[in-house]
Write a protein that holds these residues in place. Structure first.
Motif, PDB file in Angstrom:
ATOM      1  N   ARG A 267      47.483  53.141  32.523  1.00  0.00           N
ATOM      2  CA  ARG A 267      46.228  53.796  32.902  1.00  0.00           C
ATOM      3  C   ARG A 267      45.358  52.808  33.687  1.00  0.00           C
ATOM      4  O   ARG A 267      45.646  51.613  33.743  1.00  0.00           O
ATOM      5  N   GLU A 268      44.283  53.326  34.277  1.00  0.00           N
ATOM      6  CA  GLU A 268      43.328  52.494  34.992  1.00  0.00           C
ATOM      7  C   GLU A 268      42.862  51.348  34.100  1.00  0.00           C
ATOM      8  O   GLU A 268      42.571  51.597  32.920  1.00  0.00           O
ATOM      9  N   PRO A 269      42.830  50.092  34.554  1.00  0.00           N
ATOM     10  CA  PRO A 269      42.983  49.598  35.928  1.00  0.00           C
ATOM     11  C   PRO A 269      44.434  49.313  36.337  1.00  0.00           C
ATOM     12  O   PRO A 269      44.665  48.523  37.256  1.00  0.00           O
ATOM     13  N   PHE A 270      45.394  49.917  35.662  1.00  0.00           N
ATOM     14  CA  PHE A 270      46.802  49.905  36.067  1.00  0.00           C
ATOM     15  C   PHE A 270      47.434  48.512  36.019  1.00  0.00           C
ATOM     16  O   PHE A 270      48.237  48.145  36.868  1.00  0.00           O
ATOM     17  N   GLU A 271      47.051  47.761  34.997  1.00  0.00           N
ATOM     18  CA  GLU A 271      47.609  46.416  34.822  1.00  0.00           C
ATOM     19  C   GLU A 271      48.342  46.268  33.500  1.00  0.00           C
ATOM     20  O   GLU A 271      49.355  45.577  33.419  1.00  0.00           O
ATOM     21  N   GLN A 272      47.825  46.900  32.443  1.00  0.00           N
ATOM     22  CA  GLN A 272      48.392  46.758  31.109  1.00  0.00           C
ATOM     23  C   GLN A 272      48.941  48.088  30.618  1.00  0.00           C
ATOM     24  O   GLN A 272      48.393  49.147  30.943  1.00  0.00           O
ATOM     25  N   PRO A 273      50.013  48.057  29.826  1.00  0.00           N
ATOM     26  CA  PRO A 273      50.444  49.299  29.173  1.00  0.00           C
ATOM     27  C   PRO A 273      49.387  49.770  28.174  1.00  0.00           C
ATOM     28  O   PRO A 273      48.633  48.966  27.631  1.00  0.00           O
ATOM     29  N   ASP A 274      49.338  51.053  27.953  1.00  0.00           N
ATOM     30  CA  ASP A 274      48.521  51.605  26.873  1.00  0.00           C
ATOM     31  C   ASP A 274      49.383  51.538  25.614  1.00  0.00           C
ATOM     32  O   ASP A 274      50.144  52.445  25.311  1.00  0.00           O
ATOM     33  N   PHE A 275      49.273  50.424  24.904  1.00  0.00           N
ATOM     34  CA  PHE A 275      50.171  50.169  23.776  1.00  0.00           C
ATOM     35  C   PHE A 275      50.067  51.228  22.687  1.00  0.00           C
ATOM     36  O   PHE A 275      51.041  51.510  21.987  1.00  0.00           O
ATOM     37  N   HIS A 276      48.891  51.836  22.544  1.00  0.00           N
ATOM     38  CA  HIS A 276      48.715  52.861  21.505  1.00  0.00           C
ATOM     39  C   HIS A 276      49.551  54.105  21.792  1.00  0.00           C
ATOM     40  O   HIS A 276      49.886  54.860  20.873  1.00  0.00           O
ATOM     41  N   ALA A 277      49.890  54.328  23.062  1.00  0.00           N
ATOM     42  CA  ALA A 277      50.648  55.537  23.425  1.00  0.00           C
ATOM     43  C   ALA A 277      52.157  55.345  23.311  1.00  0.00           C
ATOM     44  O   ALA A 277      52.900  56.320  23.297  1.00  0.00           O
ATOM     45  N   ILE A 278      52.604  54.091  23.230  1.00  0.00           N
ATOM     46  CA  ILE A 278      54.036  53.824  23.163  1.00  0.00           C
ATOM     47  C   ILE A 278      54.601  54.352  21.847  1.00  0.00           C
ATOM     48  O   ILE A 278      54.016  54.181  20.784  1.00  0.00           O
ATOM     49  N   ASP A 279      55.743  55.011  21.958  1.00  0.00           N
ATOM     50  CA  ASP A 279      56.464  55.627  20.838  1.00  0.00           C
ATOM     51  C   ASP A 279      55.842  56.924  20.344  1.00  0.00           C
ATOM     52  O   ASP A 279      56.248  57.446  19.305  1.00  0.00           O
ATOM     53  N   THR A 280      54.863  57.468  21.082  1.00  0.00           N
ATOM     54  CA  THR A 280      54.398  58.820  20.781  1.00  0.00           C
ATOM     55  C   THR A 280      55.387  59.823  21.379  1.00  0.00           C
ATOM     56  O   THR A 280      56.246  59.466  22.185  1.00  0.00           O
TER      57      THR A 280
ATOM     58  N   GLY B 265      59.048  58.340  29.958  1.00  0.00           N
ATOM     59  CA  GLY B 265      59.509  58.977  28.728  1.00  0.00           C
ATOM     60  C   GLY B 265      61.025  58.907  28.635  1.00  0.00           C
ATOM     61  O   GLY B 265      61.718  59.061  29.648  1.00  0.00           O
ATOM     62  N   ILE B 266      61.546  58.662  27.444  1.00  0.00           N
ATOM     63  CA  ILE B 266      62.983  58.492  27.228  1.00  0.00           C
ATOM     64  C   ILE B 266      63.457  59.516  26.202  1.00  0.00           C
ATOM     65  O   ILE B 266      62.769  59.795  25.220  1.00  0.00           O
ATOM     66  N   LEU B 267      64.644  60.061  26.442  1.00  0.00           N
ATOM     67  CA  LEU B 267      65.232  61.005  25.495  1.00  0.00           C
ATOM     68  C   LEU B 267      65.845  60.246  24.326  1.00  0.00           C
ATOM     69  O   LEU B 267      66.733  59.422  24.502  1.00  0.00           O
ATOM     70  N   GLU B 268      65.338  60.503  23.130  1.00  0.00           N
ATOM     71  CA  GLU B 268      65.890  59.935  21.897  1.00  0.00           C
ATOM     72  C   GLU B 268      66.257  61.098  20.980  1.00  0.00           C
ATOM     73  O   GLU B 268      65.373  61.816  20.521  1.00  0.00           O
ATOM     74  N   ASP B 269      67.556  61.248  20.743  1.00  0.00           N
ATOM     75  CA  ASP B 269      68.048  62.398  19.990  1.00  0.00           C
ATOM     76  C   ASP B 269      67.599  63.679  20.700  1.00  0.00           C
ATOM     77  O   ASP B 269      68.023  63.949  21.798  1.00  0.00           O
ATOM     78  N   CYS B 270      66.716  64.443  20.100  1.00  0.00           N
ATOM     79  CA  CYS B 270      66.260  65.688  20.730  1.00  0.00           C
ATOM     80  C   CYS B 270      64.770  65.644  21.050  1.00  0.00           C
ATOM     81  O   CYS B 270      64.108  66.673  21.150  1.00  0.00           O
ATOM     82  N   GLU B 271      64.218  64.430  21.219  1.00  0.00           N
ATOM     83  CA  GLU B 271      62.793  64.281  21.482  1.00  0.00           C
ATOM     84  C   GLU B 271      62.554  63.417  22.704  1.00  0.00           C
ATOM     85  O   GLU B 271      63.351  62.527  23.022  1.00  0.00           O
ATOM     86  N   MET B 272      61.442  63.678  23.379  1.00  0.00           N
ATOM     87  CA  MET B 272      60.993  62.804  24.458  1.00  0.00           C
ATOM     88  C   MET B 272      60.007  61.807  23.876  1.00  0.00           C
ATOM     89  O   MET B 272      58.960  62.195  23.330  1.00  0.00           O
ATOM     90  N   VAL B 273      60.341  60.524  23.981  1.00  0.00           N
ATOM     91  CA  VAL B 273      59.529  59.456  23.410  1.00  0.00           C
ATOM     92  C   VAL B 273      58.934  58.626  24.542  1.00  0.00           C
ATOM     93  O   VAL B 273      59.646  58.200  25.449  1.00  0.00           O
ATOM     94  N   ILE B 274      57.635  58.417  24.490  1.00  0.00           N
ATOM     95  CA  ILE B 274      56.938  57.663  25.526  1.00  0.00           C
ATOM     96  C   ILE B 274      57.228  56.170  25.344  1.00  0.00           C
ATOM     97  O   ILE B 274      57.051  55.621  24.264  1.00  0.00           O
ATOM     98  N   LYS B 275      57.664  55.518  26.430  1.00  0.00           N
ATOM     99  CA  LYS B 275      57.992  54.093  26.381  1.00  0.00           C
ATOM    100  C   LYS B 275      57.062  53.238  27.226  1.00  0.00           C
ATOM    101  O   LYS B 275      57.079  52.017  27.114  1.00  0.00           O
ATOM    102  N   ASN B 276      56.267  53.867  28.066  1.00  0.00           N
ATOM    103  CA  ASN B 276      55.215  53.131  28.768  1.00  0.00           C
ATOM    104  C   ASN B 276      54.207  54.117  29.327  1.00  0.00           C
ATOM    105  O   ASN B 276      54.578  55.201  29.791  1.00  0.00           O
ATOM    106  N   VAL B 277      52.940  53.737  29.255  1.00  0.00           N
ATOM    107  CA  VAL B 277      51.846  54.485  29.889  1.00  0.00           C
ATOM    108  C   VAL B 277      50.950  53.456  30.559  1.00  0.00           C
ATOM    109  O   VAL B 277      50.516  52.493  29.920  1.00  0.00           O
TER     110      VAL B 277
END
Length: 250
Positions: free
Chosen positions: A115-128, A101-113
């Motif tokens: 999950r199992e099998p721990f090979e690919q990012p969960d692209f749907h979660a990025i920028d939440t 998670g990265i601090l952007e302005d006053c929010e924490m923004v997810i930049k990578n997640v």
């Protein structure tokens, strides 16, 4: 093989393709993925590295993010977060979902997640977004900000209640942040989601906290007695992330 195919070129492209899918692999892992012998894989990687298509960090190979670049989702402040090796190593080692998670302005923004099998990012979660006052990611960043920046963020957010364990009183949250800063890590003990624990440590670039890395899982997966062990591994991953970022931005 098709008479028009160039076998050496094809092997090189297969290596690029598997690195695109898996993000970071050792020489041995590439050999196993592609059923190729060690000499061929080494020569291909050596050539691709010399041509700057592939970079090597420690024993892991990855695509050069400055060439294989996605302008839309995965770049933030000149960092391609989904290409960094450390979170994948941690996720695979612990077999637990790993967050950046990265601090952007006053929010924490997810930049990578991851999950199992721990090979690919969960692209749907990025920028939440994740709550600053209840998530381990948000709390650990808040705790390590300057007093001025911390007050600015606290004055801009509402302490919404997500569970019975959520901090909703500034008088309690601020001393809690002081404890987090002293110990160097934060825990979300079902404060955001019942049945879920999260442990986070800060990520620094140029001695400035810019975000956090966290392990997130069920109360069965993350035991209270194992927190110290998880923190040690998170700190190592955070230090590796800082080294990777400096390497890529150099």
């Amino acid at each position: 093989m098709d008479s028009y195919e160039v076998s050496t070129l094809k092997k090189g492209l297969l290596i690029l393709d598997v690195l695109r899918q898996k993000h970071s692999l050792t020489l041995t892992e590439i050999m196993e993925e592609l059923s190729m012998n060690k000499t061929s894989v080494f020569r291909m990687l050596y050539t691709l590295e010399k041509m700057n298509y592939v970079i090597k960090y420690n024993k892991y190979y990855q695509l050069n993010p400055h060439i294989f670049r996605d302008e839309h989702l995965y770049w933030h402040k000149d960092i391609q977060w989904t290409s960094l090796v450390a979170p994948y190593q941690l996720a695979r080692q612990e077999e637990i979902t790993t967050y950046i998670g990265i601090l952007e302005d006053c929010e924490m923004v997810i930049k990578n997640v991851i999950r199992e099998p721990f090979e690919q990012p969960d692209f749907h979660a990025i920028d939440t977004r994740t709550p600053m006052h209840s998530s381990a990611l948000g709390k650990v960043v808040l705790a390590h900000l300057s007093p001025k920046k911390q007050r600015e963020i606290l004055n801009s957010i509402e302490l919404n209640t997500f569970t019975t364990k959520t901090f909703y009183d500034y008088g309690l949250l601020i001393p809690h942040l002081q404890v987090i800063k002293a110990q160097g890590y934060a825990v979300d003990n079902e404060e955001t989601n019942l049945g879920k624990w999260c442990i986070a440590v800060p990520i620094y670039v140029n001695e400035e906290v810019i975000g956090a890395i966290a392990l997130h899982g069920s109360t069965e997966k993350i035991k209270k007695t194992a927190i110290r062990s998880f923190v040690k591994k998170l700190v190592n991953a955070s230090q590796q992330l800082t080294e990777e970022i400096h390497y890529l931005l150099a």
